[in-house]
Design a protein around this motif. Structure first.
Motif, PDB file in Angstrom:
ATOM      1  N   ARG A 193      41.105  66.831  -5.756  1.00 34.17           N
ATOM      2  CA  ARG A 193      41.937  66.070  -6.701  1.00 34.17           C
ATOM      3  C   ARG A 193      41.817  66.628  -8.124  1.00 34.17           C
ATOM      4  O   ARG A 193      42.805  66.731  -8.851  1.00 34.17           O
ATOM      5  CB  ARG A 193      41.542  64.590  -6.693  1.00 34.17           C
ATOM      6  CG  ARG A 193      42.065  63.825  -5.499  1.00 34.17           C
ATOM      7  CD  ARG A 193      41.865  62.319  -5.658  1.00 34.17           C
ATOM      8  NE  ARG A 193      40.467  61.934  -5.593  1.00 34.17           N
ATOM      9  CZ  ARG A 193      39.816  61.642  -4.466  1.00 34.17           C
ATOM     10  NH1 ARG A 193      40.434  61.684  -3.314  1.00 34.17           N
ATOM     11  NH2 ARG A 193      38.543  61.286  -4.506  1.00 34.17           N
ATOM     12  N   MET A 194      40.602  66.977  -8.502  1.00 30.34           N
ATOM     13  CA  MET A 194      40.382  67.511  -9.850  1.00 30.34           C
ATOM     14  C   MET A 194      41.098  68.850 -10.035  1.00 30.34           C
ATOM     15  O   MET A 194      41.704  69.098 -11.086  1.00 30.34           O
ATOM     16  CB  MET A 194      38.879  67.659 -10.123  1.00 30.34           C
ATOM     17  CG  MET A 194      38.151  66.330 -10.169  1.00 30.34           C
ATOM     18  SD  MET A 194      36.361  66.537 -10.152  1.00 30.34           S
ATOM     19  CE  MET A 194      36.045  66.595 -11.910  1.00 30.34           C
ATOM     20  N   ARG A 230      30.638  69.893 -10.111  1.00 27.83           N
ATOM     21  CA  ARG A 230      30.696  69.279  -8.775  1.00 27.83           C
ATOM     22  C   ARG A 230      30.788  70.340  -7.691  1.00 27.83           C
ATOM     23  O   ARG A 230      30.142  70.234  -6.648  1.00 27.83           O
ATOM     24  CB  ARG A 230      31.874  68.332  -8.674  1.00 27.83           C
ATOM     25  CG  ARG A 230      31.600  67.018  -9.374  1.00 27.83           C
ATOM     26  CD  ARG A 230      32.688  66.057  -9.072  1.00 27.83           C
ATOM     27  NE  ARG A 230      32.247  65.220  -7.968  1.00 27.83           N
ATOM     28  CZ  ARG A 230      32.522  63.934  -7.896  1.00 27.83           C
ATOM     29  NH1 ARG A 230      33.227  63.349  -8.834  1.00 27.83           N
ATOM     30  NH2 ARG A 230      32.111  63.232  -6.875  1.00 27.83           N
ATOM     31  N   GLU A 269      37.130  64.807  -3.971  1.00 33.11           N
ATOM     32  CA  GLU A 269      37.245  64.632  -5.421  1.00 33.11           C
ATOM     33  C   GLU A 269      37.496  65.966  -6.115  1.00 33.11           C
ATOM     34  O   GLU A 269      38.317  66.059  -7.033  1.00 33.11           O
ATOM     35  CB  GLU A 269      35.990  63.964  -5.980  1.00 33.11           C
ATOM     36  CG  GLU A 269      36.041  63.716  -7.469  1.00 33.11           C
ATOM     37  CD  GLU A 269      37.159  62.773  -7.910  1.00 33.11           C
ATOM     38  OE1 GLU A 269      37.519  62.834  -9.101  1.00 33.11           O
ATOM     39  OE2 GLU A 269      37.677  61.988  -7.090  1.00 33.11           O
ATOM     40  N   ILE A 270      36.830  67.014  -5.697  1.00 31.90           N
ATOM     41  CA  ILE A 270      37.049  68.346  -6.272  1.00 31.90           C
ATOM     42  C   ILE A 270      38.494  68.774  -6.040  1.00 31.90           C
ATOM     43  O   ILE A 270      39.130  69.327  -6.946  1.00 31.90           O
ATOM     44  CB  ILE A 270      36.059  69.371  -5.689  1.00 31.90           C
ATOM     45  CG1 ILE A 270      34.641  69.057  -6.160  1.00 31.90           C
ATOM     46  CG2 ILE A 270      36.452  70.799  -6.075  1.00 31.90           C
ATOM     47  CD1 ILE A 270      33.566  69.757  -5.343  1.00 31.90           C
ATOM     48  N   SER A 289      33.611  69.381 -15.402  1.00 31.58           N
ATOM     49  CA  SER A 289      32.995  68.572 -14.343  1.00 31.58           C
ATOM     50  C   SER A 289      33.398  69.078 -12.958  1.00 31.58           C
ATOM     51  O   SER A 289      32.608  68.993 -12.018  1.00 31.58           O
ATOM     52  CB  SER A 289      33.320  67.096 -14.522  1.00 31.58           C
ATOM     53  OG  SER A 289      34.698  66.884 -14.542  1.00 31.58           O
ATOM     54  N   VAL A 290      34.603  69.636 -12.816  1.00 28.42           N
ATOM     55  CA  VAL A 290      35.023  70.175 -11.522  1.00 28.42           C
ATOM     56  C   VAL A 290      34.154  71.371 -11.137  1.00 28.42           C
ATOM     57  O   VAL A 290      33.820  71.549  -9.964  1.00 28.42           O
ATOM     58  CB  VAL A 290      36.531  70.525 -11.504  1.00 28.42           C
ATOM     59  CG1 VAL A 290      36.857  71.704 -12.420  1.00 28.42           C
ATOM     60  CG2 VAL A 290      37.006  70.781 -10.086  1.00 28.42           C
ATOM     61  N   GLY A 348      44.739  68.242 -10.434  1.00 29.71           N
ATOM     62  CA  GLY A 348      45.006  67.779 -11.791  1.00 29.71           C
ATOM     63  C   GLY A 348      44.985  68.901 -12.802  1.00 29.71           C
ATOM     64  O   GLY A 348      45.823  68.956 -13.715  1.00 29.71           O
TER      65      GLY A 348
END
Length: 121
Positions: free
Chosen positions: A111-112, A19, A108-109, A15-16, A115
């Motif tokens: 943060r991903m 996105r 958000e990217i 998903s990263v 992670g």
């Protein structure tokens, strides 16, 4: 969200990556409206930095070692920060106005990617 790792067979399943690819498409859309004198300056730099994010995620995905993977994901983070700066510059120069959705996607990217890197430690 729980991800079934067995279903991740290719970088496009991440998903990263999806996105960040979406951010690239948005950057290309936005920069089409920039002044012609920025074609070989800001437009080129923004596009290069944006493309670098999903490209490094893709390359990192295929690396075998955790250290190699983390390095490519970290490079993607650096390119993402570059994109953030170019968006600030473009706004300050009056070339474009960054929308909240794009800003939110970039955050958000980031943060991903953080992670992903942490999961490799």
């Amino acid at each position: 969200m729980v991800v079934d790792v067995a279903k991740i067979k290719d970088f496009t399943d991440l998903s990263v990556w999806r996105r960040s690819h979406g951010v690239v498409l948005e950057i290309y859309r936005i920069t089409k409206t920039f002044p012609s004198e920025e074609k070989f300056g800001l437009v080129r730099q923004m596009r290069r930095a944006a493309v670098s994010v999903p490209a490094n995620i893709a390359e990192g995905f295929r690396k075998k070692g955790k250290k190699d993977k983390a390095n490519f994901y970290n490079i993607a983070q650096g390119s993402l920060e570059e994109v953030r700066y170019y968006l600030i510059l473009a706004e300050d120069l009056g070339c474009s106005k960054t929308n909240d959705e794009l800003r939110s996607n970039i955050e958000e990217i980031n943060r991903m990617l953080y992670g992903l890197i942490e999961s490799l430690k």
